[in-house]
Design a protein around this motif. Structure first.
Motif, PDB file in Angstrom:
ATOM      1  N   THR A 123       1.391  -8.724   6.393  1.00 45.70           N
ATOM      2  CA  THR A 123       2.853  -8.337   6.884  1.00 45.70           C
ATOM      3  C   THR A 123       2.808  -7.310   5.704  1.00 45.70           C
ATOM      4  OG1 THR A 123       3.078  -9.530   8.726  1.00 45.70           O
ATOM      5  CG2 THR A 123       4.656  -8.359   7.436  1.00 45.70           C
ATOM      6  N   VAL A 124       2.692  -8.664   4.986  1.00 44.77           N
ATOM      7  CA  VAL A 124       3.439  -7.731   3.303  1.00 44.77           C
ATOM      8  C   VAL A 124       2.659  -6.896   2.901  1.00 44.77           C
ATOM      9  CG1 VAL A 124       3.508  -7.643   0.599  1.00 44.77           C
ATOM     10  CG2 VAL A 124       4.296  -9.262   1.777  1.00 44.77           C
ATOM     11  N   HIS A 125       1.761  -6.562   2.896  1.00 43.80           N
ATOM     12  CA  HIS A 125       0.399  -5.273   3.001  1.00 43.80           C
ATOM     13  C   HIS A 125       0.842  -4.406   3.700  1.00 43.80           C
ATOM     14  CE1 HIS A 125      -4.274  -4.154   2.105  1.00 43.80           C
ATOM     15  NE2 HIS A 125      -2.517  -2.846   1.922  1.00 43.80           N
ATOM     16  N   ALA A 126       0.812  -4.306   5.222  1.00 49.72           N
ATOM     17  CA  ALA A 126       1.279  -3.362   6.228  1.00 49.72           C
ATOM     18  C   ALA A 126       2.596  -2.739   5.817  1.00 49.72           C
ATOM     19  CB  ALA A 126       1.405  -3.809   7.009  1.00 49.72           C
ATOM     20  N   ALA A 127       4.032  -3.934   5.609  1.00 53.10           N
ATOM     21  CA  ALA A 127       5.366  -3.171   5.312  1.00 53.10           C
ATOM     22  C   ALA A 127       5.224  -2.189   4.151  1.00 53.10           C
ATOM     23  CB  ALA A 127       6.313  -4.393   5.085  1.00 53.10           C
ATOM     24  N   LEU A 128       4.284  -2.833   2.877  1.00 50.90           N
ATOM     25  CA  LEU A 128       4.359  -1.620   1.393  1.00 50.90           C
ATOM     26  C   LEU A 128       3.824  -0.291   2.162  1.00 50.90           C
ATOM     27  CD1 LEU A 128       3.013  -4.588  -0.565  1.00 50.90           C
ATOM     28  CD2 LEU A 128       4.880  -3.410  -0.279  1.00 50.90           C
ATOM     29  N   LEU A 129       2.729  -0.621   3.078  1.00 52.07           N
ATOM     30  CA  LEU A 129       2.213   0.832   3.536  1.00 52.07           C
ATOM     31  C   LEU A 129       3.477   1.984   3.866  1.00 52.07           C
ATOM     32  CD1 LEU A 129      -0.953  -0.656   3.964  1.00 52.07           C
ATOM     33  CD2 LEU A 129      -1.067   1.213   2.170  1.00 52.07           C
ATOM     34  N   ALA A 130       4.030   0.921   5.127  1.00 53.02           N
ATOM     35  CA  ALA A 130       5.191   1.278   5.940  1.00 53.02           C
ATOM     36  C   ALA A 130       5.832   2.439   5.140  1.00 53.02           C
ATOM     37  CB  ALA A 130       5.222   0.409   6.756  1.00 53.02           C
ATOM     38  N   TRP A 131       6.561   1.754   3.995  1.00 51.51           N
ATOM     39  CA  TRP A 131       7.471   1.945   3.843  1.00 51.51           C
ATOM     40  C   TRP A 131       7.122   3.278   2.416  1.00 51.51           C
ATOM     41  CZ3 TRP A 131       9.024   3.849  -1.516  1.00 51.51           C
ATOM     42  CH2 TRP A 131       9.910   3.532  -1.547  1.00 51.51           C
ATOM     43  N   LEU A 132       5.825   3.385   1.943  1.00 51.21           N
ATOM     44  CA  LEU A 132       5.264   4.046   0.883  1.00 51.21           C
ATOM     45  C   LEU A 132       5.176   5.352   1.800  1.00 51.21           C
ATOM     46  CD1 LEU A 132       3.145   2.178  -0.897  1.00 51.21           C
ATOM     47  CD2 LEU A 132       4.665   3.912  -1.425  1.00 51.21           C
ATOM     48  N   ASP A 133       4.630   5.453   2.919  1.00 50.90           N
ATOM     49  CA  ASP A 133       4.518   6.621   4.109  1.00 50.90           C
ATOM     50  C   ASP A 133       5.948   7.056   4.921  1.00 50.90           C
ATOM     51  OD1 ASP A 133       2.641   7.655   6.180  1.00 50.90           O
ATOM     52  OD2 ASP A 133       4.317   6.790   7.862  1.00 50.90           O
ATOM     53  N   ARG A 134       6.298   5.990   5.260  1.00 53.81           N
ATOM     54  CA  ARG A 134       8.633   7.120   5.197  1.00 53.81           C
ATOM     55  C   ARG A 134       9.148   7.067   4.507  1.00 53.81           C
ATOM     56  NH1 ARG A 134      10.160   1.434   8.894  1.00 53.81           N
ATOM     57  NH2 ARG A 134       9.000   2.177  10.686  1.00 53.81           N
ATOM     58  N   HIS A 135       9.045   7.249   3.159  1.00 50.06           N
ATOM     59  CA  HIS A 135       9.464   7.768   2.030  1.00 50.06           C
ATOM     60  C   HIS A 135       7.999   8.667   1.527  1.00 50.06           C
ATOM     61  CE1 HIS A 135      11.489   3.677   2.797  1.00 50.06           C
ATOM     62  NE2 HIS A 135      12.879   5.143   1.748  1.00 50.06           N
ATOM     63  N   GLY A 136       7.122   9.457   2.174  1.00 47.47           N
ATOM     64  CA  GLY A 136       6.474  10.292   1.244  1.00 47.47           C
ATOM     65  C   GLY A 136       5.786   9.712  -0.017  1.00 47.47           C
ATOM     66  N   ALA A 137       5.803   8.762  -0.151  1.00 50.98           N
ATOM     67  CA  ALA A 137       5.583   9.111  -1.328  1.00 50.98           C
ATOM     68  C   ALA A 137       3.836   7.980  -1.440  1.00 50.98           C
ATOM     69  CB  ALA A 137       6.350   6.938  -1.827  1.00 50.98           C
ATOM     70  N   ALA A 138       3.279   7.863  -0.384  1.00 50.61           N
ATOM     71  CA  ALA A 138       1.528   8.070  -0.278  1.00 50.61           C
ATOM     72  C   ALA A 138       0.812   7.505  -1.427  1.00 50.61           C
ATOM     73  CB  ALA A 138       1.747   7.191   1.159  1.00 50.61           C
ATOM     74  N   SER A 139       1.233   8.273  -2.812  1.00 49.57           N
ATOM     75  CA  SER A 139      -0.157   8.678  -3.642  1.00 49.57           C
ATOM     76  C   SER A 139      -0.018   7.652  -4.881  1.00 49.57           C
ATOM     77  CB  SER A 139       0.295  10.101  -3.620  1.00 49.57           C
ATOM     78  OG  SER A 139       1.446  10.454  -4.395  1.00 49.57           O
ATOM     79  N   ALA A 140      -0.941   7.619  -5.774  1.00 50.91           N
ATOM     80  CA  ALA A 140      -0.723   6.872  -7.048  1.00 50.91           C
ATOM     81  C   ALA A 140       0.154   7.776  -7.853  1.00 50.91           C
ATOM     82  CB  ALA A 140      -1.990   6.994  -7.376  1.00 50.91           C
ATOM     83  N   ARG A 141       0.293   9.012  -7.254  1.00 43.42           N
ATOM     84  CA  ARG A 141       1.240   9.550  -8.584  1.00 43.42           C
ATOM     85  C   ARG A 141       2.767   9.383  -8.159  1.00 43.42           C
ATOM     86  NH1 ARG A 141       0.931  15.459  -9.447  1.00 43.42           N
ATOM     87  NH2 ARG A 141      -1.028  15.235 -10.202  1.00 43.42           N
TER      88      ARG A 141
END
Length: 304
Positions: free
Chosen positions: A246-264
């Motif tokens: 769940t932690v793993h998914a929540a981290l990804l969900a937060w990044l996705d919602r904030h448009g931050a799903a990239s290493a940069r």
């Protein structure tokens, strides 16, 4: 869209009424680290696809149906007549879980590399048994390296299960070889002790950021010279099955919602951003540990 790759299995969980030291009824619960992560992402409203091979047996049908119910895409799921992996769970007094796996000839380990992923994929998440059991481990490793080279965010949760790793030294060397291709590494304290590594060494080897789960002590993030610590959210613990997923998914969900799903984007997060992300993940995990088995929350259940 986020692609989550890895095993789908059935946890056989003891009844909460079972007396310690005695045998009791076992209830089948759908699980597997990557599978739980995909279901959690779907429940959190993220566009997610699951990459795996699932059995055509009754357990496999149930696994597939749950993915659909959570809104997870299954176009990257293949089916086969091999049996579903089983994990027999033993619960400690504090709700902690220990697993015994039955993996011989099971469907999930026969997954094939699907080739380059579609253009709208922003992140690829892998982990747990799928990175250990061959020939599937090699297929997932190929996905990791190729998608990283294409510039996609790659997220890894090793979720170590020592009983299934026949050659620890070889696995540790293989893990080290993945580090330059990992954008976000999520590890538990137990994982870190078993791997014998150090967060700063992993960052120096090429990982953009590391999130360390510390159980009741909370979560920590490391990126560059920055360290951010967030306490665990208040929870009544029934069991810890699926909490890390769940932690793993929540981290990804937060990044996705904030448009931050990239290493940069991850490298550019400030203290406030990490604090918000970790806090969201802690609250999501608190919901999961309050339930029997891996039952991640829906977005509406996570209290701000």
């Amino acid at each position: 869209m986020i692609v989550v790759g890895g095993e789908a299995l059935v946890d056989l969980v003891p009844s909460v009424t079972t007396t310690p030291g005695e045998l009791g009824p076992l209830s089948p619960r759908l699980g597997g680290g990557p599978y739980n992560t995909a279901v959690a992402l779907g429940r959190l409203g993220v566009d997610v696809s699951f990459l795996s091979r699932i059995s055509t047996d009754g357990f496999g049908d149930a696994l597939l149906n749950r993915l659909h119910a959570a809104g997870v895409r299954t176009d990257l799921v293949s089916r086969g007549p091999e049996p579903t992996t089983l994990a027999v769970v033993t619960l400690a007094g504090d709700g902690g879980a220990r697993y015994t796996f039955h993996v011989h000839g099971t469907a999930d380990r026969l997954v094939a590399d699907p080739g380059p992923l579609r253009d709208d994929v922003t992140a690829v998440s892998l982990g747990t048994l799928s990175l250990v059991l061959e020939p599937g481990a090699t297929a997932y490793e190929s996905v990791l390296r190729r998608e990283s080279a294409l510039g996609r965010l790659t997220v890894l949760d090793p979720n170590i299960r020592p009983g299934l790793i026949a050659d620890p030294a070889a696995y540790r060397a293989r893990f080290t070889s993945w580090l330059p291709d990992i954008g976000l590494l999520k590890v538990s304290e137990d994982d870190t002790r078993w791997l014998g590594g150090d967060v700063r060494d992993w960052l120096a080897a090429g990982v953009t950021a590391v999130v360390l789960t510390r159980g009741a002590a909370g979560l920590s993030a490391f990126a560059g010279d920055l360290r951010v610590d967030v306490p665990a959210a208040k929870a009544t613990v029934v069991d810890t099955i699926g909490a890390g997923d769940t932690v793993h998914a929540a981290l990804l969900a937060w990044l996705d919602r904030h448009g931050a799903a990239s290493a940069r984007d991850i490298a550019g997060l400030d203290r406030a951003g990490w604090t918000d992300m970790l806090g969201f993940a802690a609250r999501a995990a608190a919901s999961t540990v309050g339930r029997v088995g891996a039952e991640p929350p829906y977005a509406r259940e996570i209290v701000p």
